[in-house]
Design a protein around this motif. Structure first.
Motif, PDB file in Angstrom:
ATOM      1  N   GLU A  15      -5.697   9.468   2.374  1.00 28.79           N
ATOM      2  CA  GLU A  15      -5.611   8.086   1.891  1.00 28.79           C
ATOM      3  C   GLU A  15      -4.152   7.674   1.813  1.00 28.79           C
ATOM      4  N   GLU A  63       0.822  -1.217   0.000  1.00 27.56           N
ATOM      5  CA  GLU A  63       0.000   0.000   0.000  1.00 27.56           C
ATOM      6  C   GLU A  63       0.847   1.255   0.000  1.00 27.56           C
ATOM      7  N   GLU A 101      -8.393   0.962   2.442  1.00 26.76           N
ATOM      8  CA  GLU A 101      -8.873   2.249   1.952  1.00 26.76           C
ATOM      9  C   GLU A 101      -9.699   2.954   3.012  1.00 26.76           C
ATOM     10  N   ARG A 161      -9.439   4.786  -6.329  1.00 29.26           N
ATOM     11  CA  ARG A 161     -10.813   5.326  -6.445  1.00 29.26           C
ATOM     12  C   ARG A 161     -10.874   6.563  -7.336  1.00 29.26           C
TER      13      ARG A 161
END
Ligand code: SF4
Length: 539
Positions: free
Chosen positions: A293, A122, A325, A170
């Protein structure tokens, strides 16, 4: 500044908005290696690029970055796009290019994947932009992705640095009506005024590094005044200041109507972090909640920005989850709001749908052969790599035992063999081999390592949507032979359901060979074959 006389609007994915922003900014070159969630940037450029714009898939992200850097060196604008882990591959030219005198605007669009929908980690690319000491722009919508990409080229040319556009899944995959401005003409070719500003010999590099450090104040001033960070002080904030970054703003605004008061709010869309604006917010509030994020980048930055300690909440403090997320619900909880009522589906059980290879995928036959070849060994290790074939880790195959990063299978098999574990088998796809598998194979050739490499050549990058492998027809055999692999232990075999036993026997013989061997199993990806046949029918 970007021409804001908007003339047209169209519905675009965030990735498509980046592509159009770059084309409208007058790029003459775009380079990329496919990787979710950034793949659609190059696909959109290839679909829309006018004549004269080079839009190429490359062997890997490093070669993509270097090609874009070359276009910039001769005064022309170039975009390079990749997923977040791709920036690790391109890190060497990326970090060093912050020192050279960037000519034509150089923009690197990097798509992070919080929640790891299709990634191994991530990691947050804002840290890499900060590490390289350059400007980062973070859009919160496809509209901003378009505008920021256009503007990024101007910022790059103004400060002579690369500029990073940080996207997240997103934003890449959201659609929105995007208003666009008229395109501008590409700049003319112009060689750099000074070769010394592009030649990082230590004497030059020290001077250029000092110049980059001296420019940090200007970059910070630009960030403060860019208009991408907006502060709204509220008379009814009850001591709470909210800082949002990127898509965090969307989740915050979705919950705001339920809050009953209006916190003072700073939204950050450009980095370096706007320290003075943060201080203006802090003067008004007692508590700060950071909604961002990825990693707690802004939250950690506050420690160096605020002169005394405010009560700061965010991902680092545990107010928001550190992994996965952000969601409207997780942000809601951090704002102290009660959970929304849940819709219950009763006792309905949804069937599990684990990912699996397509029915008839050639990798299934190759894995059947691998399992047969390994029968009877007390111990063995099968290292693997990134692609559709990584699904060989799951039932019904359970044929592979690792997947770490592009190309690691071959180096790891070498290390396992060096450490005494045999047989050592590396499984790697053709595109991954060209991306990062060649150099570790050279290491194995140098030591005639006792290991076998199985290259699964399906002539495509299957996992990301059948982009062509950079060498589209199979040219692997002469390439591998040219690296020095013994021709007696280099084999190419077409893998079909009827030839599973042949491949198993070949692998078994080579696993027994006390040196390096390479087997290339060839058959076209069936999805790619369907696309090819459709194109042939239509032409
Ligand atoms: S897309 Fe191609 S390579 Fe990937 S699983 Fe399907 S058939 Fe196999």
């Amino acid at each position: 500044m970007t021409d804001t006389s908007r003339t047209t609007s169209r519905i675009l994915l965030g990735d498509e908005a980046v592509a159009l922003g770059a084309l409208h900014a007058g790029i003459v070159a775009a380079y990329s290696y496919p990787g979710t969630p950034s793949t659609e940037i190059m696909e959109a450029i290839q679909a829309a690029a006018p004549e004269g714009v080079a839009a190429h898939w490359t062997a890997n992200e490093k070669t993509a970055y270097e090609a874009a850097l070359g276009a910039s060196m001769v005064g022309r604008r170039a975009l390079v796009s990749m997923k977040h882990v791709g920036l690790n591959v391109a890190a060497d030219p990326f970090v060093n290019s912050a020192l050279v005198e960037i000519g034509g605007g150089l923009v690197v669009a990097v798509a992070d994947d919080p929640g790891m929908h299709s990634s191994q980690n991530e990691q947050d690319s804002r840290f890499l932009a900060d590490f390289a000491r350059i400007v980062c722009l973070e859009p919160a919508s496809p509209q901003e992705a378009y505008e920021m990409t256009r503007e990024a080229f101007e910022v790059s040319e103004r400060f002579h640095i690369p500029v990073l556009i940080r996207l997240v899944t997103r934003i890449c995959h959201s659609r929105e009506l995007v208003e666009t401005a008229p395109p501008i003409e590409p700049r003319a070719t112009a060689k750099p005024a000074s070769a010394a500003d592009w030649t990082l010999l230590p004497g030059n590099a020290r001077r250029l590094w000092r110049r980059l450090l001296d420019a940090q104040g200007d970059l910070a001033d630009w960030s403060e005044g860019s208009g991408h960070s907006t502060l709204r002080l509220s008379d009814d904030d009850r001591g709470l200041g909210v800082i949002t970054a990127g898509i965090g703003r969307n989740h915050y605004l979705e919950n705001l109507p339920d809050l009953g008061y209006i916190p003072s709010h700073l939204h950050i869309g450009a980095y370096p972090v706007p320290a003075w604006t943060i201080r203006r917010l802090a003067e008004r509030v007692e508590r700060i909640l950071v909604i961002e994020e990825g990693y707690p980048f802004v939250e950690r930055s506050l420690a160096g920005v605020l002169p005394i300690r405010w009560e700061v909440d965010g991902k680092a403090s545990g107010a928001l989850p550190a992994d996965g997320e952000l969601t409207p619900d997780s942000v809601r909880a951090a704002l102290g709001l009660p959970a929304r009522p849940r819709v219950r589906l009763g006792d309905m059980e949804l069937p599990a749908r684990p990912p699996q290879l397509c029915k008839g995928c050639p990798h299934g036959d190759s894995y059947a052969a691998v399992l047969a070849a390994l029968e009877g060994f007390d111990t063995s290790v099968v290292t693997a790599d990134i692609g559709c074939y990584t699904l060989g880790a799951l039932p019904p195959y359970r044929a592979i035992e690792s997947c770490v990063c592009m190309g690691a299978s071959i180096g790891m098999a070498k290390g396992a063999s060096d450490a005494g574990l045999r047989p050592a088998l590396a499984v790697i796809g053709d595109s991954t081999f060209l991306h990062s598998g060649i150099t570790p194979l050279i290491d194995a050739v140098a030591h005639d390592t006792n290991m076998t490499v199985l290259v699964l050549d399906n002539a495509t990058v299957g996992m990301t949507g059948q982009q062509p492998t950079v060498l589209p027809e199979s040219r692997l055999e002469p390439l591998i032979a040219g690296l020095g692999v013994d021709p007696e232990h280099l084999h190419v075999i077409e893998i079909t359901p009827r030839r599973v036993d042949d491949l198993a026997g070949l692998l078994r013989r080579e696993l027994d060979h006390p040196g390096l061997s390479v087997v290339v199993a060839v058959r076209e990806c069936i999805e790619s074959a369907k696309d090819r046949r459709r194109r042939e029918r239509e032409s």
